[in-house]
Design a protein around this motif. Structure first.
Motif, PDB file in Angstrom:
ATOM      1  N   SER A  46      -3.074   8.509   8.145  1.00  0.00           N
ATOM      2  CA  SER A  46      -3.066   9.327   6.937  1.00  0.00           C
ATOM      3  C   SER A  46      -4.478   9.374   6.358  1.00  0.00           C
ATOM      4  O   SER A  46      -5.355   8.606   6.763  1.00  0.00           O
ATOM      5  CB  SER A  46      -2.110   8.728   5.914  1.00  0.00           C
ATOM      6  OG  SER A  46      -2.668   7.547   5.394  1.00  0.00           O
ATOM      7  N   THR A 102       4.847   8.487  13.370  1.00  0.00           N
ATOM      8  CA  THR A 102       4.106   7.533  14.186  1.00  0.00           C
ATOM      9  C   THR A 102       4.160   7.828  15.677  1.00  0.00           C
ATOM     10  O   THR A 102       3.588   7.089  16.454  1.00  0.00           O
ATOM     11  CB  THR A 102       4.643   6.118  13.957  1.00  0.00           C
ATOM     12  OG1 THR A 102       6.056   6.189  14.015  1.00  0.00           O
ATOM     13  CG2 THR A 102       4.181   5.561  12.628  1.00  0.00           C
ATOM     14  N   HIS A 103       4.859   8.894  16.065  1.00  0.00           N
ATOM     15  CA  HIS A 103       4.917   9.110  17.521  1.00  0.00           C
ATOM     16  C   HIS A 103       3.544   9.454  18.072  1.00  0.00           C
ATOM     17  O   HIS A 103       2.741  10.113  17.415  1.00  0.00           O
ATOM     18  CB  HIS A 103       5.930  10.201  17.866  1.00  0.00           C
ATOM     19  CG  HIS A 103       5.526  11.542  17.367  1.00  0.00           C
ATOM     20  ND1 HIS A 103       4.677  12.367  18.048  1.00  0.00           N
ATOM     21  CD2 HIS A 103       5.814  12.190  16.215  1.00  0.00           C
ATOM     22  CE1 HIS A 103       4.478  13.456  17.355  1.00  0.00           C
ATOM     23  NE2 HIS A 103       5.156  13.372  16.231  1.00  0.00           N
ATOM     24  N   MET A 147       0.843  -1.191   0.000  1.00  0.00           N
ATOM     25  CA  MET A 147       0.000   0.000   0.000  1.00  0.00           C
ATOM     26  C   MET A 147       0.878   1.240   0.000  1.00  0.00           C
ATOM     27  O   MET A 147       1.890   1.295   0.649  1.00  0.00           O
ATOM     28  CB  MET A 147      -0.837  -0.029   1.259  1.00  0.00           C
ATOM     29  CG  MET A 147      -2.011   0.882   1.165  1.00  0.00           C
ATOM     30  SD  MET A 147      -2.867   0.704   2.699  1.00  0.00           S
ATOM     31  CE  MET A 147      -2.515  -1.017   3.034  1.00  0.00           C
ATOM     32  N   ASN A 148       0.442   2.217  -0.747  1.00  0.00           N
ATOM     33  CA  ASN A 148       1.326   3.381  -0.856  1.00  0.00           C
ATOM     34  C   ASN A 148       0.761   4.614  -0.159  1.00  0.00           C
ATOM     35  O   ASN A 148       0.890   5.712  -0.625  1.00  0.00           O
ATOM     36  CB  ASN A 148       1.603   3.677  -2.331  1.00  0.00           C
ATOM     37  CG  ASN A 148       0.326   3.578  -3.140  1.00  0.00           C
ATOM     38  OD1 ASN A 148      -0.766   3.544  -2.547  1.00  0.00           O
ATOM     39  ND2 ASN A 148       0.432   3.535  -4.450  1.00  0.00           N
ATOM     40  N   GLU A 149       0.137   4.408   0.962  1.00  0.00           N
ATOM     41  CA  GLU A 149      -0.348   5.561   1.710  1.00  0.00           C
ATOM     42  C   GLU A 149       0.539   5.768   2.921  1.00  0.00           C
ATOM     43  O   GLU A 149       0.538   4.970   3.844  1.00  0.00           O
ATOM     44  CB  GLU A 149      -1.786   5.338   2.179  1.00  0.00           C
ATOM     45  CG  GLU A 149      -2.752   5.241   1.023  1.00  0.00           C
ATOM     46  CD  GLU A 149      -3.972   4.446   1.398  1.00  0.00           C
ATOM     47  OE1 GLU A 149      -4.414   4.543   2.537  1.00  0.00           O
ATOM     48  OE2 GLU A 149      -4.467   3.703   0.538  1.00  0.00           O
ATOM     49  N   ALA A 150       1.330   6.801   2.875  1.00  0.00           N
ATOM     50  CA  ALA A 150       2.257   7.025   3.974  1.00  0.00           C
ATOM     51  C   ALA A 150       1.501   7.503   5.206  1.00  0.00           C
ATOM     52  O   ALA A 150       0.646   8.373   5.122  1.00  0.00           O
ATOM     53  CB  ALA A 150       3.294   8.051   3.573  1.00  0.00           C
ATOM     54  N   ALA A 151       1.807   6.908   6.333  1.00  0.00           N
ATOM     55  CA  ALA A 151       1.206   7.382   7.572  1.00  0.00           C
ATOM     56  C   ALA A 151       2.035   8.541   8.092  1.00  0.00           C
ATOM     57  O   ALA A 151       3.217   8.626   7.811  1.00  0.00           O
ATOM     58  CB  ALA A 151       1.194   6.267   8.608  1.00  0.00           C
ATOM     59  N   PRO A 152       1.403   9.465   8.809  1.00  0.00           N
ATOM     60  CA  PRO A 152       2.175  10.553   9.395  1.00  0.00           C
ATOM     61  C   PRO A 152       3.099  10.000  10.481  1.00  0.00           C
ATOM     62  O   PRO A 152       2.953   8.854  10.889  1.00  0.00           O
ATOM     63  CB  PRO A 152       1.115  11.467   9.990  1.00  0.00           C
ATOM     64  CG  PRO A 152      -0.053  10.590  10.233  1.00  0.00           C
ATOM     65  CD  PRO A 152      -0.008   9.537   9.169  1.00  0.00           C
ATOM     66  N   LEU A 196       6.776  18.511  15.488  1.00  0.00           N
ATOM     67  CA  LEU A 196       5.944  18.456  16.701  1.00  0.00           C
ATOM     68  C   LEU A 196       6.784  18.239  17.935  1.00  0.00           C
ATOM     69  O   LEU A 196       6.486  18.731  19.011  1.00  0.00           O
ATOM     70  CB  LEU A 196       4.943  17.309  16.573  1.00  0.00           C
ATOM     71  CG  LEU A 196       3.547  17.673  16.100  1.00  0.00           C
ATOM     72  CD1 LEU A 196       2.671  16.456  16.130  1.00  0.00           C
ATOM     73  CD2 LEU A 196       2.963  18.769  16.980  1.00  0.00           C
ATOM     74  N   ASP A 221      -5.295  18.508  11.565  1.00  0.00           N
ATOM     75  CA  ASP A 221      -4.489  17.379  11.124  1.00  0.00           C
ATOM     76  C   ASP A 221      -3.107  17.590  11.737  1.00  0.00           C
ATOM     77  O   ASP A 221      -2.506  18.616  11.542  1.00  0.00           O
ATOM     78  CB  ASP A 221      -4.405  17.390   9.597  1.00  0.00           C
ATOM     79  CG  ASP A 221      -3.899  16.060   9.105  1.00  0.00           C
ATOM     80  OD1 ASP A 221      -3.898  15.862   7.897  1.00  0.00           O
ATOM     81  OD2 ASP A 221      -3.509  15.221   9.927  1.00  0.00           O
ATOM     82  N   GLU A 222      -2.629  16.625  12.471  1.00  0.00           N
ATOM     83  CA  GLU A 222      -1.437  16.897  13.267  1.00  0.00           C
ATOM     84  C   GLU A 222      -0.149  16.502  12.565  1.00  0.00           C
ATOM     85  O   GLU A 222       0.824  16.162  13.206  1.00  0.00           O
ATOM     86  CB  GLU A 222      -1.534  16.170  14.606  1.00  0.00           C
ATOM     87  CG  GLU A 222      -2.909  16.280  15.185  1.00  0.00           C
ATOM     88  CD  GLU A 222      -2.885  16.546  16.661  1.00  0.00           C
ATOM     89  OE1 GLU A 222      -1.805  16.581  17.241  1.00  0.00           O
ATOM     90  OE2 GLU A 222      -3.964  16.720  17.221  1.00  0.00           O
ATOM     91  N   ARG A 223      -0.174  16.520  11.277  1.00  0.00           N
ATOM     92  CA  ARG A 223       1.048  16.126  10.604  1.00  0.00           C
ATOM     93  C   ARG A 223       2.142  17.151  10.730  1.00  0.00           C
ATOM     94  O   ARG A 223       1.930  18.306  10.558  1.00  0.00           O
ATOM     95  CB  ARG A 223       0.775  15.881   9.120  1.00  0.00           C
ATOM     96  CG  ARG A 223       1.001  14.419   8.814  1.00  0.00           C
ATOM     97  CD  ARG A 223       0.677  14.127   7.390  1.00  0.00           C
ATOM     98  NE  ARG A 223      -0.773  14.117   7.204  1.00  0.00           N
ATOM     99  CZ  ARG A 223      -1.312  13.779   6.038  1.00  0.00           C
ATOM    100  NH1 ARG A 223      -0.567  13.442   5.032  1.00  0.00           N
ATOM    101  NH2 ARG A 223      -2.617  13.771   5.917  1.00  0.00           N
ATOM    102  N   GLN A 267      -5.720   6.090   5.045  1.00  0.00           N
ATOM    103  CA  GLN A 267      -5.982   5.134   6.125  1.00  0.00           C
ATOM    104  C   GLN A 267      -7.281   5.468   6.842  1.00  0.00           C
ATOM    105  O   GLN A 267      -8.067   4.583   7.178  1.00  0.00           O
ATOM    106  CB  GLN A 267      -4.821   5.152   7.121  1.00  0.00           C
ATOM    107  CG  GLN A 267      -3.559   4.514   6.567  1.00  0.00           C
ATOM    108  CD  GLN A 267      -2.374   4.692   7.492  1.00  0.00           C
ATOM    109  OE1 GLN A 267      -2.309   5.676   8.235  1.00  0.00           O
ATOM    110  NE2 GLN A 267      -1.441   3.770   7.436  1.00  0.00           N
TER     111      GLN A 267
END
Ligand code: ATP
Ligand code: SF4
Ligand code: MG
Lengths: 319, 286, 615
Positions: free
Chosen positions: C425, B8-9, B1-6, C19, B284-286, C428
């Motif tokens: 994201s 991860t912390h 899957m090519n959806e990058a997650a922000p 952050l 959105d906390e990116r 997701q």
């Protein structure tokens, strides 16, 4: 056509405020209805005969149902017949008339000083937001709104009257003073009253401006090369008129709380002190009349703010 | 899957993110609350104990904040006064917040006529100038503790209602609430599951502000002699009782007022310290 | 690097405060040049750093960001070497900016003319009269209506497409050396976009403006740019001349963008059974209903549709035409004023509160904005568990087991359950959104613009997922979108909505064949194609004739219709027509008339309308 829309909006606001005033009058009336015991007994004191109490009760319409008494009282309010003081039998209208100008003078002077000062503080803080100046203004204003008026007043008296002997501790004003005398008399009360109000108003003004400064059209103006002062004054300010007018109205209504304290401390013969004294003696007709006056004053302020907001909005002015 | 997650912390939920001023405020407020709880243990002298022949005495080793108009220890009086000032204000604030939040959320979640009637009535109440309304109530009912707490709560409920309602209305329009509604959830479940958890921060901030207003209101009433009645004395009453000492520059007048100021300024700094996080709620906390 | 270039950028880096206190690289080692009179395009997904790069050419960094570069020259000026004051003199004079949302970029409290000429006055370039005269020339060049008078209006008094063009006039008033266009047509409907795009292209070419065009949409960029720079996560992927990049993308990522730009048709299982969902004569709107029982703001005016089990029904139309309203009505969030809704023959109550739990379970809704569709205060586990408890009484281990299965179904790793929505994201979030709907085990899923807030590539993945789920679980969809290409990619049947009325309904294949309803035709031909030069051959909509007084019962499309018949269309409700291709349209024109107005070339892409035949 366009002005019709605005007039309708303003008319609606006025109507709403009149209704609100009616609702408040009902509350004020009911508040005094809670009073335990017969008013006539209270007026006449403990030794009064039954006949005397009965006679006064009839004279004061105390035997009528509450709804009718409310209407009679309301009619009196509108026609200026405010009844008589329970304490000394003086006409409430006359009592108020003797004090009202003094309070208006104090409030007017305070507004005259505090509104420009607050606008200047709020606008400059918004222009230089994020700088040291802004942070200092922010902390100082937070502190000033959280300080009780009587602390400010007592400190002021302590410093300027007791220690330095510059100014009188009491504010007696007999109308014959010279201008310098006038300033000496009013300096402390007006400064005390302005203290919290300026801070409050400046904070709200800054908040309203900063809010508009975050919008895209302000970023756009910056990208056009617009200098910062013009960005705030020409782009942001016109869009913040509504909230700022609202801030001014709200802050001036703070005056109502402050004026009660200030008139007491400085022993100033104003309406607020009249009301405090009336509360101590449970002089209900007087309390009711004062309360209605204060509420009317407050609603007028809010009404002006609303109208300013409507008039400043081109979306409402021109469809 | 090519959806990058922000990144991860994990974000610290409701975590302490205070500025220096905020930290300072928190310490001051915490200190005062401890004082209120432990007043009898901390105070050297009793509340009514006359311990000195000098009235309006200056600061000294024995009486760090001087003596009052009867020759009592001012420090001890202030420590005891904290219980009234903080206790009464907290009770009134809690009552106002409880009513305001419950009604506000309910109004937002149900909408329609219920919302309309409630909002109108609250608008009426909010347009009563506070101190003046309190004066009328005290005149009518006397200055007992329940009347004072009740009056303060009534005065500040509409404000709490407004904030709670407007926050709740915003949340209510969000799609996750619509999803819950479409799922067939009952109004109270939606209130508790979906709306309330997202109101915590703005409502806490508002709680603090309201507390400050109520402290100021009750102190002003006491200062006018229309608040809590002797022998009980909160900080406002202490200022009033000792006002004669003003001419001598007695600490007995100034110190109780300063105590009020430290408490209210402390709360305000505390709120300001983490008020900035409020805006983050849905960002959105990116 | 070209010495004569109007813009030279080498090794540009922009960092933002992270952050946790560190610095995050938003733009990393970007280098490019734009020759004088050239149009370059920056293309990439949201968050790829397009706007950041564009703004750094003006020496402007948003909230706390820092810019550094080996070279950053615009028209001979070293931008990073300018003082604050010099920057203010530079911006708006040498580089001008056209923002994405013109509605937000105009100050609502000032007249348009004052804002348009502000740049020229601030920089002391012209006298007011001269500036106003020049503004009017620009208005005319941008084909704005009433060029002499439009400047005296306030921003809320002109339309979105017009505002966007006025913004261009504002940017061009100082004849800048570089014009930056940041997604200038993204907020517009396709039918408006085409006009704005055309106006932009004309002034840019006529005035030989050097421009940087920022967009996520390859097809739009293909029409206007000389060369294209592809960005991803702040890094350059590829730079090439437009035609070459489109014909032979060198980079894999560019190829995936190209593939996603024209979504492939997903296979549709054809079934004939009795309809799963049937709605008829739906009238709905907002506000308290009046005496007639009709809402004061009617939005839907009599909608009929039927969805067969296992099929996908598409609803397409421009913003505000009532698509979401339709979804709300079906979901029971907005009780209709008239009409009926039937689920497998069972009539449903208008309000969700009066439907049975079983009825509610069978229809689930998925919304557009992944950010607001999930409760930010709840973990993914809890979000998915709620419908499991509510509809199936599952809890504890059984619920956890089922949640894991559901996450797998939408291709999410099980480790995600402990996260809050803020930690996911966009793509997701949308999958969690779907998983929550699937938890109910519905028969019908209402999808309201589920891909619109996502980047093309991510959106395409969601479309694949929807197709897969339909095959696996036999789901039906009511799929709502403003984007014809998306709807056509997924759905078997399509309804075109205009102003709350169905104007055309048929299988998706019929949408490729003429004749079409005039609005469908406009919609279809306005979708940009990847082919350079498309813009020149694309049809233009006739100028709107504005609001038509007394038009109550006529065709809602009348003011913009190229085929309108003057009085008839304005006054009488258009009849339903069954066309030979199998579709149903609402129009006064007969099939033959429409055919002759829309000459069919037999190609998949359709040709311009003939000129309107009205007086
Ligand atoms: N809560 C509401 N109250 C009043 N009017 C509304 C409300 N919600 C939507 N509308 C109006 O109803 C009309 C249709 O809105 P709807 O949301 O159904 O449009 P849409 O086709 O989904 O548009 P978009 O593509 O922008 O999502 C619009 O004119 C809109 O302004
Ligand atoms: S009915 Fe008339 S106006 Fe409407 S689409 Fe058909 S031709 Fe155009
Ligand atoms: Mg929608």
């Amino acid at each position: 056509m366009r002005n019709k829309v605005v007039m309708r909006l303003i008319g609606a606001r006025i109507g709403a405020n009149v209704l609100l005033l009616l609702a408040i009058s009902l509350l004020v009336f009911l508040g005094t209805e809670l009073l335990p015991g017969n008013v006539a007994e209270i007026v006449l004191g403990q030794g009064a005969t039954l006949e005397a109490v009965a006679g006064l009760s009839a004279a004061m319409h105390l035997n009528q149902p509450a709804a009718l008494r409310y209407l009679i009282w309301l009619g009196g309010l509108v026609s200026g017949n405010l009844g008589q003081s329970l304490v000394n039998g003086d006409s409430v209208a006359a009592l108020i008339a003797s004090r009202l100008p003094n309070s208006l003078l104090l409030a007017g002077l305070t507004a005259l000083v505090s509104v420009p000062a607050a606008l200047a503080l709020g606008i400059t803080a918004a222009i230089w937001r994020g700088t040291l100046y802004d942070r200092v203004v922010s902390v100082v204003t937070i502190a000033s709104v959280s300080v009780p008026e009587f602390l400010v007043a007592t400190l002021a008296v302590l410093i300027f009257a007791v220690r330095l002997h510059w100014l009188p501790a009491l504010a007696y004003f007999d109308g014959t003073d010279s201008l310098s005398g006038l300033i000496r008399v009013f300096a402390l009360p007006v400064a005390t009253l302005s203290f919290a109000i300026v801070a409050q108003m400046a904070r709200m003004t800054r908040a309203a401006l900063v809010n508009t400064l975050e919008s895209s059209y302000v970023e756009m103006a910056v990208l056009k090369g617009t200098p910062p002062a013009r960005v705030v004054l020409w782009h942001a300010l016109p869009n913040a008129v509504g909230p700022i007018a609202n801030a001014i109205a709200l802050s001036l209504s703070f005056l109502l709380g402050g004026i009660i304290i200030v008139e007491t401390i400085f022993d100033y013969p104003g309406l607020a002190r009249l009301m405090v004294d009336a509360v101590s003696t449970r002089d209900m007709p007087l309390i009711q009349a004062c309360a209605m006056l204060f509420c009317t004053f407050y609603l007028l302020l809010v009404l002006f703010a609303d109208i300013a907001a409507i008039l400043s909005n081109p979306r409402l002015r021109l469809r | 899957m090519n959806e990058a997650a922000p990144a991860t912390h994990r974000r610290v939920r409701l975590g302490v993110h205070l500025s220096l001023a905020g930290l300072f405020g928190t310490i001051v407020v915490g200190g005062w609350i401890l004082v209120a709880l432990a007043a009898p243990a901390l105070a050297q002298h009793g509340e009514a104990q006359i311990v000195s022949g000098t009235v309006f005495g200056p600061m000294s080793r024995r009486f760090p904040l001087g003596t009052d108009y009867l020759g009592r220890d001012v420090l001890s009086l202030i420590l005891y006064g904290a219980r009234y000032t903080i206790g009464l204000a907290l009770a009134a604030t809690a009552l106002a917040a409880l009513c305001g939040i419950t009604l506000g959320t309910l109004a937002a979640a149900s909408g329609g006529a219920f919302d309309g009637v409630l909002s109108r009535s609250m608008d009426t109440l909010i347009s009563l100038p506070g101190l003046m309304f309190a004066l009328v109530m005290v005149a009518a009912l006397g200055a007992s503790v329940p009347v004072l707490v009740g009056t303060a709560a009534v005065i500040y409920t509409p404000g709490a209602f407004r904030i709670a309602r407007s926050v709740a209305v915003d949340i209510n329009a969000m799609e996750f609430v619509l999803v819950a509604r479409a799922r067939g959830e009952k109004t109270h479940t939606i209130m508790i599951e979906e709306i309330l958890p997202n109101m915590v921060l703005p409502v806490l901030t508002d709680f603090g502000l309201r507390f400050v207003f109520i402290v100021l209101l009750l102190s002003s009433l006491s200062f006018l002699g229309l608040g809590i009645q002797p022998p009980a004395a909160d900080w406002g009453s202490l200022v009033r009782e000792n006002i004669q000492g003003l001419g001598y520059g007695a600490p007995a007048v100034i110190m109780p007022a300063v105590a009020i100021a430290t408490l209210t300024i402390g709360v305000n700094l505390m709120i300001d310290g983490f008020g900035g996080r409020r805006r983050r709620l849905f960002a959105d906390e990116r | 690097m070209n010495a004569e270039a109007a813009v030279q950028v080498a090794d540009l880096r922009v960092t933002a405060p992270g952050l946790t206190g560190g610095q995050v690289m938003v733009v990393d080692a970007v280098s490019f040049a734009i020759g004088r009179g050239e149009v370059a395009a920056l293309i990439g997904e949201s968050g790829s750093g397009k706007t950041t790069i564009a703004l750094s050419l003006m020496g402007y960094a948003r909230g706390g960001c820092r810019i550094s570069a080996a070279t950053l020259r615009v028209g001979g000026t070293d931008v990073l070497g300018l003082s604050r004051r010099a920057l203010a003199r530079f911006r708006g004079r040498h580089v001008c900016y056209i923002a994405q949302s013109a509605a937000a970029a105009f100050n609502p409290a000032r007249r348009i003319m004052a804002q348009v000429i502000e740049g020229a006055l601030i920089h002391g370039l012209m006298k007011r009269e001269a500036a106003e005269a020049k503004a009017i020339t620009l208005f005319r060049a941008l084909q704005l209506p009433e060029p002499e008078r439009i400047g005296s209006r306030f921003p809320h008094q002109v339309s979105g497409g017009q505002l966007q063009r006025l913004l261009a006039a504002m940017a061009l008033i100082t004849d800048p050396e570089l014009l930056i266009l940041d997604e200038p047509t993204t907020a517009l409907d396709v039918t408006t976009q085409i006009e704005v795009l055309r106006a932009f292209k004309r002034v840019v070419r006529e005035r030989r403006v050097t421009a940087l065009y920022v967009s996520h949409d390859l097809a739009v960029v293909a029409q206007i740019a000389d060369h294209i720079i592809v960005l991803r996560n702040g890094r350059m992927q590829e730079e090439a001349a437009t035609a070459r990049l489109l014909a032979a993308p060198a980079h894999e990522y560019t190829a995936s963008l190209l593939a996603a730009a024209e979504p492939a048709l997903r296979a549709a299982p054809a079934q004939t059974a009795r309809p799963l969902l049937e709605i008829a004569g739906i009238v709905a709107g907002y506000g308290r209903p009046g005496n007639s029982g009709l809402p004061p703001v009617p939005v839907l005016h009599g909608i009929d549709l039927a969805i067969r089990p296992g099929s996908a029904f598409g609803v397409v139309g421009e913003s505000g035409c009532g698509k979401s309203t339709l979804a709300r009505v079906v979901a029971g969030l907005l009780p209709p004023a008239r009409g009926m809704i039937r689920l497998e023959g069972e009539t449903l109550a208008g309000a969700a509160a009066s439907r049975t739990r079983e009825q509610l379970r069978r229809i689930q809704i998925v919304f557009q904005m992944p950010d607001t569709a999930l409760n930010p205060a709840r973990t993914v586990a809890r979000i998915i568990a709620r419908p499991l408890v509510f509809y199936h009484g599952l809890s504890g281990a059984a619920a956890r087991q089922r949640s894991a299965e559901l996450l797998e179904l939408v291709h999410l790793p099980p480790s995600l359950v402990a996260r809050y929505p803020g930690e996911l994201s966009g793509g997701q979030k949308q999958r969690v959104n779907l998983a929550r709907a699937l938890a109910a085990e519905p028969s019908l899923v209402l999808c309201d613009e589920v891909t619109s807030a996502l980047d093309t590539v991510v959106g395409a993945a969601i479309l694949d997922l929807l197709t897969e789920l339909r095959e696996k679980l036999g789901l039906s969809y009511l799929f709502i979108s403003h984007d014809l290409a998306t709807v056509r990619a997924l759905c078997d049947e399509v309804m075109v909505l205009y102003a709350g009325r169905s104007v055309e309904r048929g299988s998706r294949d019929t949408l490729l064949r003429r004749p079409l309803h005039p609005y469908s035709d406009l919609l279809l031909s306005s979708v940009p194609e990847l082919r350079p030069g498309w813009l020149e051959t694309a049809p233009s909509a006739p100028a709107g004739i504005g609001r038509v007084v007394g038009m109550l019962d006529g065709c809602p499309f009348f003011p913009r219709c190229g085929a309108r018949i003057s009085d008839l269309c304005a006054q009488e409700k258009p009849p339903l027509r069954h066309l030979a291709k199998g579709a149903e349209i609402a129009c006064h024109r007969t099939e033959e008339q429409l055919l002759s107005l829309q000459p069919d070339t037999g190609a998949a892409k359709l040709l311009p309308l003939a000129t309107a035949s009205t007086s």
